[in-house]
Design an enzyme around this catalytic site. Sequence first.
Site, mmCIF file in Angstrom:
data_model
loop_
_atom_site.group_PDB
_atom_site.id
_atom_site.type_symbol
_atom_site.label_atom_id
_atom_site.label_comp_id
_atom_site.label_asym_id
_atom_site.label_seq_id
_atom_site.Cartn_x
_atom_site.Cartn_y
_atom_site.Cartn_z
ATOM 1 N N ASP A 1 -14.846 60.583 -17.700
ATOM 2 C CA ASP A 1 -14.940 62.042 -17.517
ATOM 3 C C ASP A 1 -15.113 62.412 -16.047
ATOM 4 O O ASP A 1 -14.629 63.427 -15.578
ATOM 5 C CB ASP A 1 -16.055 62.654 -18.388
ATOM 6 C CG ASP A 1 -17.366 61.900 -18.312
ATOM 7 O OD1 ASP A 1 -17.482 60.938 -17.518
ATOM 8 O OD2 ASP A 1 -18.300 62.268 -19.049
ATOM 9 N N ASN A 2 -15.823 61.587 -15.302
ATOM 10 C CA ASN A 2 -16.023 61.812 -13.866
ATOM 11 C C ASN A 2 -16.399 60.477 -13.253
ATOM 12 O O ASN A 2 -16.647 59.505 -13.975
ATOM 13 C CB ASN A 2 -17.117 62.863 -13.605
ATOM 14 C CG ASN A 2 -18.401 62.587 -14.373
ATOM 15 O OD1 ASN A 2 -18.652 63.214 -15.413
ATOM 16 N ND2 ASN A 2 -19.202 61.643 -13.902
ATOM 17 N N CYS B 1 -19.959 65.683 -16.862
ATOM 18 C CA CYS B 1 -19.436 65.382 -18.200
ATOM 19 C C CYS B 1 -18.806 66.536 -18.952
ATOM 20 O O CYS B 1 -17.609 66.591 -19.164
ATOM 21 C CB CYS B 1 -20.534 64.832 -19.109
ATOM 22 S SG CYS B 1 -21.594 63.609 -18.374
ATOM 23 N N ASP C 1 -17.992 57.196 -19.894
ATOM 24 C CA ASP C 1 -18.862 58.252 -19.393
ATOM 25 C C ASP C 1 -19.410 57.859 -18.017
ATOM 26 O O ASP C 1 -20.145 56.870 -17.898
ATOM 27 C CB ASP C 1 -20.014 58.422 -20.391
ATOM 28 C CG ASP C 1 -20.692 59.758 -20.258
ATOM 29 O OD1 ASP C 1 -20.662 60.328 -19.145
ATOM 30 O OD2 ASP C 1 -21.260 60.231 -21.246
ATOM 31 N N ASP C 2 -19.021 58.585 -16.993
ATOM 32 C CA ASP C 2 -19.501 58.307 -15.625
ATOM 33 C C ASP C 2 -18.989 56.976 -15.071
ATOM 34 O O ASP C 2 -19.642 56.371 -14.221
ATOM 35 C CB ASP C 2 -21.044 58.241 -15.557
ATOM 36 C CG ASP C 2 -21.725 59.575 -15.730
ATOM 37 O OD1 ASP C 2 -21.027 60.588 -15.821
ATOM 38 O OD2 ASP C 2 -22.974 59.577 -15.767
#
Length: 584
Positions: free
Chosen positions: A327-328, A83, A47-48
């Site tokens: 996700d990013n 997200c 995540d991130d």
Amino acid sequence: MLRYLASLAAFSTCIVPFVGASASQGTCPSPGHPRPKQPNFVFIITDDQDLHLNSLDYMPNVQRLIADEGTVFEKHFCTIAVCCPSRVSLMTGKLAHNTNVTDVTPPYGGYPKFIQEGHNDNYLPVWLQQAGYNTYYTGKFLNAHSPANYNNPFPKGWNGTDFLLDPTTYSYWNSTFQRNQEPPTTSNGYSTDLIAQHTLGFIKEARDSDRPFFIGVAPIAPHSKTAPDYSGVIPYFISPDPAQRHKDMFPNAKAPRGGNFNPDTPSGASWVQNLPRLDTSQLDYMDSYYRARLQSLQAVDELVADVVSQLEKYNLLENTYIFYTSDNGYHIGQHRMVPGKGCPYEEDVNIPMIVRGPKVPRGKKVDFVTSHTDVMPTLFDLAGIELRDDFDGLPMPLTPGGLAHARKDPRREHVSVEYWGSNLAEGEVGADLAAGTPIIYGNNTYKAMRIISDRYDLFYSVWCTNEHELYDHKNDPYQMNNLFGKPNVKLLGRSLDLVVSRLDALLLVLKSCKGSECTLPWNTLHPDGKVTTLLEALDPKYNAFYAAQPDISFAACEPGYLPQFEGPQEGYAYRRPGDWSSWA
Ligand SMILES: *[C@@H]1O[C@H](CO)[C@@H](O)[C@H](O)[C@H]1NC(C)=O
Ligand SMILES: *[C@@H]1O[C@H](CO)[C@@H](O)[C@H](O)[C@H]1NC(C)=O
Ligand SMILES: *[C@@H]1O[C@H](CO)[C@@H](O)[C@H](O)[C@H]1NC(C)=O
Ligand SMILES: *[C@@H]1O[C@H](CO)[C@@H](O)[C@H](O)[C@H]1NC(C)=O
């Protein structure tokens, strides 16, 4: 319409479901030629996690067990840098303007919007189950998935789940998990370690079935942690919590000081242009925040080792693809920004993607463009399922032959990135601590694009404020010198306006494209198929045609996908000189 069927295409007429290698229904597989067992998938999504802040360098197991054993996609992009919308695009194979899940919370996003838009009937696990797979998922699913709505309805298509639920998704410790159809429970422990346990349990469960499996593994590291006071307002975010055993690691690590780190002169566009320079105490905080991210990723690195050895122990490793991605992306200090994401800049959109599996070359790095909308087509391709017409991406090549040709494939030249709404600052440096709320920057709606080949490496964006950016990465990899509107600048040996006219027309197609139009956008402009790349479009004989195209513009900065505020939606298609007709 082009269809891309892979090595298993011969089996695509096999009607699912089929069971294992011994299936013998309908016309396939023919006797004596049992259908090869479809491969398994373990899909690990952090995540991130950044690519550009070097976090992968601090993950030896990811390096040794996935990168060295597989292929690294160095130019992999998310198509929206936040997200929930990014995860929905990933699981549907569609750009956010086609999912209309564009935010993390209602009314424009979150789990309720995912349900409302009908995606629960048409996404990754539903499709894979129909194709004979067992499907499992553990960790963060979508934002605004909570004890209030987890069963209303349940996410469809999964054989086994153990979801982290809001509002404790980002607590790291003692979070709420929700297993299968059971009520949510408060866990006792560190969330990444619990997700590792769930994953090993699902691998064990999957092993006992004839069906191939997909396991989604979604730890929250290195996402920031929710400040521990949910007083009903939007919480602010602080440094992530590492597991106890990792809390003293990397004492000297600092956020990388690249060419766009806290620059002397402002850079970027819209709200980014107005940021003050960061001071020493802010930078010190951001370095410790950076270390906490690296530390929090150590439990993920251990999870990776556990998963690989479990697959090995059960003899599953050979027929399993392992994906490692995020996700990013993330920024810390670039363009004077405090920690966060959501911008079109390289740190936020060019993200980790590493794949190992059957036939995937070992220790290889490739630099043609791939994106998160390619993930779903890739899984279909590997599972031998016929691609859907509404996929906005195409399968990532994963064999030596496919990889060798992709750099020359015009469909691998561009990616579009979009965003709607505001931008949330993270960390204590990004919060109003007295109010207990994060700083939120408005006017973060934009359309952007990267276009990459041997000849050029460009970034082009149009913001809802109608500011434009054009960066030439070959000379300006840190996106510090916005060429847009600069007099007397030449690019690719031409005056700037000639190049911009092409980029604008291309982005006009991409900003509302659907299906194959997103991978072959030049076909919309040139239905005769004579132009497939930027270079071909630059032929002077098209100068008048491109000069006549409507320019991208916005009427307002809106928080969601409201096309009526997003200027011209259609341009012209080239047929004969002087005879252009609208695309419609
Ligand atoms: C997983 O779910 C599918 C669809 O409901 C079902 O056909 C399959 O038998 C399930 N697998 C297991 C191991 O229960
Ligand atoms: C998690 O819960 C345990 C048991 O209730 C408690 O001892 C511990 O302090 C909690 N940890 C955190 C970080 O809140
Ligand atoms: C958004 O942009 C408009 C037009 O450039 C400007 O007037 C306004 O102040 C900006 N709003 C925010 C919240 O930055
Ligand atoms: C996207 O969703 C929003 C919120 O529900 C809605 O107002 C908007 O019309 C939708 N956009 C499109 C193009 O359907």
